[in-house]
Design a protein around this motif. Structure first.
Motif, PDB file in Angstrom:
ATOM      1  N   ALA A   1      10.165   3.157  -5.450  1.00 44.27           N
ATOM      2  CA  ALA A   1      10.310   3.271  -6.903  1.00 44.27           C
ATOM      3  C   ALA A   1       9.534   4.438  -7.488  1.00 44.27           C
ATOM      4  CB  ALA A   1       9.794   1.986  -7.537  1.00 44.27           C
ATOM      5  N   ALA A   2       9.988   4.900  -8.623  1.00 42.97           N
ATOM      6  CA  ALA A   2       9.190   5.827  -9.421  1.00 42.97           C
ATOM      7  C   ALA A   2       7.975   5.044  -9.930  1.00 42.97           C
ATOM      8  CB  ALA A   2      10.016   6.330 -10.589  1.00 42.97           C
ATOM      9  N   PRO A   3       6.852   5.725 -10.212  1.00 40.66           N
ATOM     10  CA  PRO A   3       5.635   5.002 -10.602  1.00 40.66           C
ATOM     11  C   PRO A   3       5.858   3.984 -11.723  1.00 40.66           C
ATOM     12  CG  PRO A   3       5.161   7.333 -10.301  1.00 40.66           C
ATOM     13  CD  PRO A   3       6.637   7.179 -10.113  1.00 40.66           C
ATOM     14  N   GLU A   4       6.655   4.360 -12.739  1.00 40.12           N
ATOM     15  CA  GLU A   4       6.829   3.442 -13.875  1.00 40.12           C
ATOM     16  C   GLU A   4       7.659   2.207 -13.498  1.00 40.12           C
ATOM     17  OE1 GLU A   4       7.606   6.601 -13.741  1.00 40.12           O
ATOM     18  OE2 GLU A   4       9.763   6.821 -14.046  1.00 40.12           O
ATOM     19  N   ALA A   5       8.366   2.285 -12.360  1.00 42.31           N
ATOM     20  CA  ALA A   5       9.192   1.142 -11.944  1.00 42.31           C
ATOM     21  C   ALA A   5       8.535   0.343 -10.816  1.00 42.31           C
ATOM     22  CB  ALA A   5      10.564   1.640 -11.482  1.00 42.31           C
ATOM     23  N   LEU A   6       7.282   0.684 -10.502  1.00 41.86           N
ATOM     24  CA  LEU A   6       6.640   0.074  -9.342  1.00 41.86           C
ATOM     25  C   LEU A   6       6.496  -1.450  -9.466  1.00 41.86           C
ATOM     26  CD1 LEU A   6       5.385   0.719  -6.621  1.00 41.86           C
ATOM     27  CD2 LEU A   6       3.194   1.058  -7.752  1.00 41.86           C
ATOM     28  N   LYS A   7       6.112  -1.897 -10.653  1.00 40.34           N
ATOM     29  CA  LYS A   7       5.917  -3.347 -10.838  1.00 40.34           C
ATOM     30  C   LYS A   7       7.225  -4.099 -10.590  1.00 40.34           C
ATOM     31  CE  LYS A   7       3.633  -6.607 -13.845  1.00 40.34           C
ATOM     32  NZ  LYS A   7       2.476  -6.697 -14.724  1.00 40.34           N
ATOM     33  N   GLU A   8       8.325  -3.573 -11.131  1.00 45.85           N
ATOM     34  CA  GLU A   8       9.625  -4.222 -10.937  1.00 45.85           C
ATOM     35  C   GLU A   8      10.004  -4.214  -9.458  1.00 45.85           C
ATOM     36  OE1 GLU A   8      11.317  -6.147 -12.987  1.00 45.85           O
ATOM     37  OE2 GLU A   8       9.513  -5.724 -14.159  1.00 45.85           O
ATOM     38  N   ASN A   9       9.708  -3.094  -8.792  1.00 46.81           N
ATOM     39  CA  ASN A   9      10.027  -2.976  -7.368  1.00 46.81           C
ATOM     40  C   ASN A   9       9.241  -4.012  -6.554  1.00 46.81           C
ATOM     41  OD1 ASN A   9       9.410  -1.903  -4.550  1.00 46.81           O
ATOM     42  ND2 ASN A   9      11.168  -0.657  -5.146  1.00 46.81           N
ATOM     43  N   VAL A  10       7.973  -4.159  -6.886  1.00 49.36           N
ATOM     44  CA  VAL A  10       7.129  -5.123  -6.177  1.00 49.36           C
ATOM     45  C   VAL A  10       7.659  -6.545  -6.403  1.00 49.36           C
ATOM     46  CG1 VAL A  10       4.855  -6.212  -6.317  1.00 49.36           C
ATOM     47  CG2 VAL A  10       5.032  -3.737  -6.026  1.00 49.36           C
ATOM     48  N   LYS A  11       8.055  -6.834  -7.629  1.00 49.34           N
ATOM     49  CA  LYS A  11       8.608  -8.168  -7.931  1.00 49.34           C
ATOM     50  C   LYS A  11       9.890  -8.401  -7.130  1.00 49.34           C
ATOM     51  CE  LYS A  11       6.865  -9.008 -12.601  1.00 49.34           C
ATOM     52  NZ  LYS A  11       7.258  -8.935 -14.010  1.00 49.34           N
ATOM     53  N   ASP A  12      10.656  -7.314  -6.943  1.00 45.11           N
ATOM     54  CA  ASP A  12      11.888  -7.417  -6.159  1.00 45.11           C
ATOM     55  C   ASP A  12      11.581  -7.731  -4.688  1.00 45.11           C
ATOM     56  OD1 ASP A  12      14.741  -7.198  -5.946  1.00 45.11           O
ATOM     57  OD2 ASP A  12      14.450  -5.257  -4.947  1.00 45.11           O
ATOM     58  N   ARG A  13      10.502  -7.132  -4.151  1.00 45.15           N
ATOM     59  CA  ARG A  13      10.112  -7.438  -2.759  1.00 45.15           C
ATOM     60  C   ARG A  13       9.856  -8.955  -2.633  1.00 45.15           C
ATOM     61  NH1 ARG A  13      11.531  -3.683  -3.202  1.00 45.15           N
ATOM     62  NH2 ARG A  13      13.044  -4.653  -1.883  1.00 45.15           N
ATOM     63  N   ILE A  14       9.117  -9.479  -3.616  1.00 42.74           N
ATOM     64  CA  ILE A  14       8.732 -10.895  -3.581  1.00 42.74           C
ATOM     65  C   ILE A  14       9.979 -11.773  -3.746  1.00 42.74           C
ATOM     66  CG2 ILE A  14       7.371 -12.682  -4.778  1.00 42.74           C
ATOM     67  CD1 ILE A  14       5.366 -10.357  -5.506  1.00 42.74           C
ATOM     68  N   ALA A  15      10.864 -11.369  -4.661  1.00 41.39           N
ATOM     69  CA  ALA A  15      12.081 -12.156  -4.897  1.00 41.39           C
ATOM     70  C   ALA A  15      12.967 -12.156  -3.653  1.00 41.39           C
ATOM     71  CB  ALA A  15      12.842 -11.586  -6.092  1.00 41.39           C
ATOM     72  N   LYS A  16      13.096 -11.006  -3.015  1.00 44.21           N
ATOM     73  CA  LYS A  16      13.967 -10.928  -1.832  1.00 44.21           C
ATOM     74  C   LYS A  16      13.434 -11.810  -0.705  1.00 44.21           C
ATOM     75  CE  LYS A  16      17.127  -7.418  -2.497  1.00 44.21           C
ATOM     76  NZ  LYS A  16      16.785  -6.593  -3.653  1.00 44.21           N
ATOM     77  N   LEU A  17      12.127 -11.747  -0.480  1.00 44.80           N
ATOM     78  CA  LEU A  17      11.542 -12.569   0.593  1.00 44.80           C
ATOM     79  C   LEU A  17      11.579 -14.056   0.227  1.00 44.80           C
ATOM     80  CD1 LEU A  17       8.347 -10.451   1.401  1.00 44.80           C
ATOM     81  CD2 LEU A  17      10.207 -10.920   3.007  1.00 44.80           C
ATOM     82  N   GLY A  18      11.370 -14.328  -1.055  1.00 42.25           N
ATOM     83  CA  GLY A  18      11.256 -15.727  -1.500  1.00 42.25           C
ATOM     84  C   GLY A  18       9.801 -16.179  -1.524  1.00 42.25           C
ATOM     85  N   PHE A  19       8.882 -15.258  -1.277  1.00 44.85           N
ATOM     86  CA  PHE A  19       7.429 -15.542  -1.308  1.00 44.85           C
ATOM     87  C   PHE A  19       6.711 -14.202  -1.338  1.00 44.85           C
ATOM     88  CE2 PHE A  19       9.205 -15.944   3.021  1.00 44.85           C
ATOM     89  CZ  PHE A  19       8.647 -14.814   3.601  1.00 44.85           C
ATOM     90  N   LYS A  20       5.403 -14.242  -1.610  1.00 45.63           N
ATOM     91  CA  LYS A  20       4.628 -12.994  -1.535  1.00 45.63           C
ATOM     92  C   LYS A  20       4.396 -12.636  -0.073  1.00 45.63           C
ATOM     93  CE  LYS A  20       1.863 -13.441  -5.744  1.00 45.63           C
ATOM     94  NZ  LYS A  20       0.522 -13.743  -6.269  1.00 45.63           N
ATOM     95  N   PRO A  21       4.552 -11.365   0.294  1.00 51.34           N
ATOM     96  CA  PRO A  21       4.220 -11.008   1.676  1.00 51.34           C
ATOM     97  C   PRO A  21       2.710 -11.141   1.882  1.00 51.34           C
ATOM     98  CG  PRO A  21       4.588  -9.030   0.365  1.00 51.34           C
ATOM     99  CD  PRO A  21       4.921 -10.205  -0.524  1.00 51.34           C
ATOM    100  N   ASP A  22       2.294 -11.318   3.128  1.00 47.24           N
ATOM    101  CA  ASP A  22       0.856 -11.338   3.409  1.00 47.24           C
ATOM    102  C   ASP A  22       0.285  -9.931   3.296  1.00 47.24           C
ATOM    103  OD1 ASP A  22       0.385 -14.208   4.476  1.00 47.24           O
ATOM    104  OD2 ASP A  22       2.248 -13.522   5.415  1.00 47.24           O
ATOM    105  N   LEU A  23       1.136  -8.958   3.633  1.00 47.35           N
ATOM    106  CA  LEU A  23       0.692  -7.563   3.667  1.00 47.35           C
ATOM    107  C   LEU A  23       1.833  -6.695   3.145  1.00 47.35           C
ATOM    108  CD1 LEU A  23      -1.233  -5.288   4.754  1.00 47.35           C
ATOM    109  CD2 LEU A  23      -0.216  -5.656   7.003  1.00 47.35           C
ATOM    110  N   LEU A  24       1.491  -5.778   2.260  1.00 42.60           N
ATOM    111  CA  LEU A  24       2.504  -4.861   1.716  1.00 42.60           C
ATOM    112  C   LEU A  24       2.052  -3.432   1.987  1.00 42.60           C
ATOM    113  CD1 LEU A  24       5.121  -4.653   0.018  1.00 42.60           C
ATOM    114  CD2 LEU A  24       3.667  -4.602  -2.023  1.00 42.60           C
TER     115      LEU A  24
END
Ligand SMILES: NC(=O)c1ccc[n+]([C@@H]2O[C@H](COP(=O)([O-])OP(=O)(O)OC[C@H]3O[C@@H](n4cnc5c(N)ncnc54)[C@H](OP(=O)(O)O)[C@@H]3O)[C@@H](O)[C@H]2O)c1
Length: 302
Positions: free
Chosen positions: A82-105
């Motif tokens: 993501a572009a810096p301003e979209a980073l938070k949304e991108n991170v939320k997408d990682r969590i949504a896709k997995l269905g949980f928070k990763p242990d390590l990003l």
């Protein structure tokens, strides 16, 4: 109990990981689910995925369908295209896709942030830990060269806990400046491509006969079928390095799990593999680590 390696934030990461980002798995959901289930049922405790691989949903599905408890399985994801301003949304997408928070990003490579913005990107990622979005998630990097690590460490409030890169005996000489920074800052080295000397080097090079000899010794002593690949993985984790390998063959997946049950290599064996490997430079994944990071003047084979 699987061997673990303790990260600088106190978490214990299973030393052997199974990735769904290479071979026939990369970009393909169904095999990543099918072989993910096989790997988990065989005893794998650590899955390595990424935004780039398009296997994050499959990772969550495999854990669910294998009947495993998420808390028992370590999951690393990488990304942040993501572009810096979209980073938070991108991170939320990682969590949504997995269905949980990763242990390590992990930041997948030093070219994910725009040119010259490596430090700024790290700061933004740290902010997401501090604002709770990534609370409890360890942060790391991947394919970071000395100059990339220095840029991050100059500003870090939270130091990266790992740097995931191609690691095996044939890149040790080249990686020494990176490994020195790791040692100085408590950054754990994570190996991808750990089987490159045996699988991708045209002849296997000078460590192949050494690994085969040790495999013979371990087979005799344990009564188990131990191959050179298993010895190379054992060498990796005994170096204190997390080994991220993979397989879609049941027999090889079982061998990866079996590595955890093998007795340690002797210090002489570890040294012999290392000292012999250091005399060669051979890398499979060149696009990140060999850009603006001079390679040693060593032959590819002896
Ligand atoms: N951060 C990055 O930029 C990056 C880059 C590359 C990879 N990775 C991660 O690292 C993971 C592993 O990467 P890699 O494929 O390069 O790792 P690798 O360990 O060097 O190679 C894995 C290959 O080894 C074979 N294998 C496993 N056990 C074996 C055995 N006992 N005998 C013979 N062959 C054996 C498997 O083939 P079979 O299926 O035939 O068994 C598999 O295709 C990826 O899936 C990904 O998650 C990260």
């Amino acid at each position: 109990m699987p061997r673990t390696i303790t990260l600088s934030d106190g978490k214990a990461i299973p030393a052997l990981g199974w990735g769904n980002g290479s071979g026939g798995l990369n970009g393909k959901e169904d095999p990543a689910i099918e072989f993910g289930i096989t790997a988990l049922k065989a005893g794998i405790k650590h899955i390595d995925t990424a935004e780039l691989y398009k296997t994050e949903v499959a990772t969550g599905e495999a854990i669910k369908q294998a009947g495993a408890k998420k808390d028992d399985i370590w999951v690393t994801s990488k990304g942040l295209s993501a572009a810096p301003e979209a980073l938070k949304e991108n991170v939320k997408d990682r969590i949504a896709k997995l269905g949980f928070k990763p242990d390590l990003l992990l930041i997948h490579n030093p070219f994910v942030p725009e040119s010259g913005k490596i430090a700024q990107f790290w700061t933004l990622l740290e902010d997401l830990v501090l604002d709770g979005t990534l609370e409890g998630v360890s942060l790391g990097v991947s394919n970071y060269r000395p100059q990339d690590l220095k840029a991050v460490l100059d500003v870090a409030r939270i130091k990266p806990v790992v740097n995931q890169l191609e690691y095996h005996p044939y890149v040790l000489t080249h990686l020494q400046p990176v490994l020195d920074i790791h040692a100085q800052h408590g950054i754990v080295t994570e190996a991808y491509g750990p089987l490159t000397p045996l699988l991708r080097h045209p002849s296997g090079g000078p460590i192949k006969p050494i690994l085969e000899r040790i495999a013979g010794r371990l087979s005799k002593e344990t009564g188990k079928e131990v191959d050179a690949q298993s010895v190379l993985l054992l060498w990796t984790i005994q170096k204190g390095v997390v080994a991220v390998t993979t397989s879609t063959k049941v027999k090889n997946i079982e061998k990866i799990v079996q590595v955890d049950t093998l007795p340690d290599l002797t210090q002489e064996e570890i040294k012999e593999i290392e000292e012999t490997g250091r005399k060669v430079h051979f890398r499979n994944y060149k696009e990140h680590m060999e850009k603006d990071f001079a390679t040693p003047n060593l032959p590819e084979d002896l």
